[in-house]
Scaffold this active site. Structure first.
Site, short mmCIF file in Angstrom:
data_model
loop_
_atom_site.label_atom_id
_atom_site.label_comp_id
_atom_site.label_asym_id
_atom_site.label_seq_id
_atom_site.Cartn_x
_atom_site.Cartn_y
_atom_site.Cartn_z
N TYR A 1 -7.32 2.66 11.09
CA TYR A 1 -6.17 3.56 11.03
C TYR A 1 -5.32 3.25 9.80
O TYR A 1 -4.99 4.13 9.00
CB TYR A 1 -5.31 3.44 12.30
CG TYR A 1 -3.94 4.03 12.11
CD1 TYR A 1 -3.75 5.40 12.09
CD2 TYR A 1 -2.81 3.21 11.91
CE1 TYR A 1 -2.50 5.95 11.87
CE2 TYR A 1 -1.56 3.75 11.68
CZ TYR A 1 -1.41 5.12 11.67
OH TYR A 1 -0.17 5.65 11.43
N SER B 1 2.79 5.36 6.78
CA SER B 1 3.26 4.38 7.76
C SER B 1 3.59 3.07 7.07
O SER B 1 2.95 2.70 6.07
CB SER B 1 2.15 4.15 8.78
OG SER B 1 2.41 3.00 9.55
N LYS C 1 -4.46 5.45 6.12
CA LYS C 1 -3.15 5.77 5.51
C LYS C 1 -3.13 5.31 4.05
O LYS C 1 -2.65 6.03 3.17
CB LYS C 1 -2.01 5.12 6.30
CG LYS C 1 -1.79 5.76 7.66
CD LYS C 1 -1.37 7.23 7.56
CE LYS C 1 -1.34 7.95 8.88
NZ LYS C 1 -1.23 9.40 8.79
#
Ligand code: UDP
Length: 339
Positions: A152, A127, A156
């Protein structure tokens, strides 16, 4: 011989569109998904678009032995595309351990399976959140990775690091790290699209649900940013264009050097503000959206969009859909759903 590609999270939003594009490109996609964020009928819809059967296994990717059993059914596994992950920023703040366990745990499980089954090619869903708030909002792959603002985002960054080390370690792994900007829209057939659980966190499903009357109004999170109209700017990319980039990434891995772990920005290169997205949605679909301006949302960066030159030059990939197409497809999809 048809090349098999394992697609974890293949029933999800980006995964389902990628399965269709893999099939269109002549691959044999095999879906692994446990429907924690999708529905079984999405598989039927994928098959209806493709006009053929798509092998599917209801397996949690953290379960290494179960994933291995799936992979061992196939003799010619060309690669694995790993979508399966938890993705809600706010939820990750509330449930950080779940996010690390699922996102990092699943990755480690699939990497072990890939090594023991001699699968060389990995395409990983990352992302643009890894860039945080960049000094230049037009980020390239050289833009420094920032300390994550949420669990989150940190999963990543952590997963990218694990893949980079794993790619350089023993074994034959080659990988691409695909840094997505903001996927929107749905398949032009309106047979597959995004299925948010509960109240959507993301802008586009919130817009379509408001237009449909499921939500009373959209709140624009702040109009006092240092941007031309005061609202945040993002790079909204049609999900089918994003899906096609995964096929290109697999093709790239065919010729990539050993030990290569290449990041690619997947965005259009064009930023749109929240108000511009609302206007586009209203204009293209000929309706009015009920919205109000509210306070800023914690953690939002004012402006980020892709410099997609590397993906264009190296993958030979460009976007064919516009924001206008995407807002129409998103609305067609929303209307096709029951309440
Ligand atoms: N946004 C908004 N209202 C909403 C949801 C999102 O104004 O109900 C804005 C948000 O502040 C951001 C943009 O829409 O500027 C995209 O947000 P989203 O959560 O879809 O993606 P993000 O870029 O945050 O990952």
């Amino acid at each position: 011989m048809t090349k098999t590609v394992i697609v974890t999270g293949g029933a999800g939003y980006i995964g389902s569109h990628t399965v269709v594009e893999l099939y269109n490109a002549g691959y044999n996609p095999v879906i692994i998904d446990d429907f924690r964020n999708s529905k079984p009928w999405i598989i039927d819809r994928i098959e209806s678009i493709c006009g053929g059967k798509i092998p599917f296994f209801n397996v949690d990717c953290q379960d290494e032995l179960a994933v291995k059993k799936v992979v061992e059914n196939y003799t010619n596994v060309h690669g694995l595309i790993h979508f399966a992950a938890d993705k809600a920023v706010g939820e990750s703040v509330a449930k950080p351990v779940q996010y690390y366990q699922n996102n990092v745990g699943s990755l480690c499980a699939i990497l072990n399976v890939m090594q023991s089954c001699n699968i060389e090619n990995l395409v990983f869903s990352s992302s643009c959140t890894v860039y945080g708030e960049a000094a230049d909002p037009a980020v390239t792959e050289e833009t420094p990775i920032k300390e994550a603002a949420s669990p989150y985002g940190d999963t990543k960054i952590t997963c990218e690091k694990i893949i980079q080390f794993a790619t350089k370690g023993e074994g034959q792994l080659k990988s691409t790290l695909l840094r997505y900007f903001n996927p929107i829209g749905a398949h032009p057939s309106a047979k597959i699209g995004e299925l948010p659980q509960g109240v959507p966190n993301n802008l586009m499903p919130y817009i379509t649900q408001t237009a449909k009357g499921i939500r009373e109004k959209l709140t624009v999170f702040g109009n006092d940013y240092d941007t031309p109209d005061g609202t945040n700017i993002r790079d909204y990319i049609h999900v089918v264009d994003l899906a096609i980039a995964h096929v290109k990434a697999l093709e790239f891995l065919d010729t990539a050097a050993n030990n290569s772990a290449e990041p690619f920005n997947l965005g259009t290169g064009r930023g749109s503000s929240v108000l511009e997205m609302i206007r586009a949605f209203e204009t293209e679909n000929n309706l009015k959206l009920n919205y109000v301006i509210g306070p800023r949302r914690a953690g939002d960066v004012p402006m980020i969009y892709a410099n997609p030159k590397k993906a264009q030059d190296v993958l030979g990939w460009t976007c064919k859909y516009t924001v206008s197409d995407a807002v129409k497809h998103a609305w067609n999809w929303e209307q096709s759903l029951g309440n």
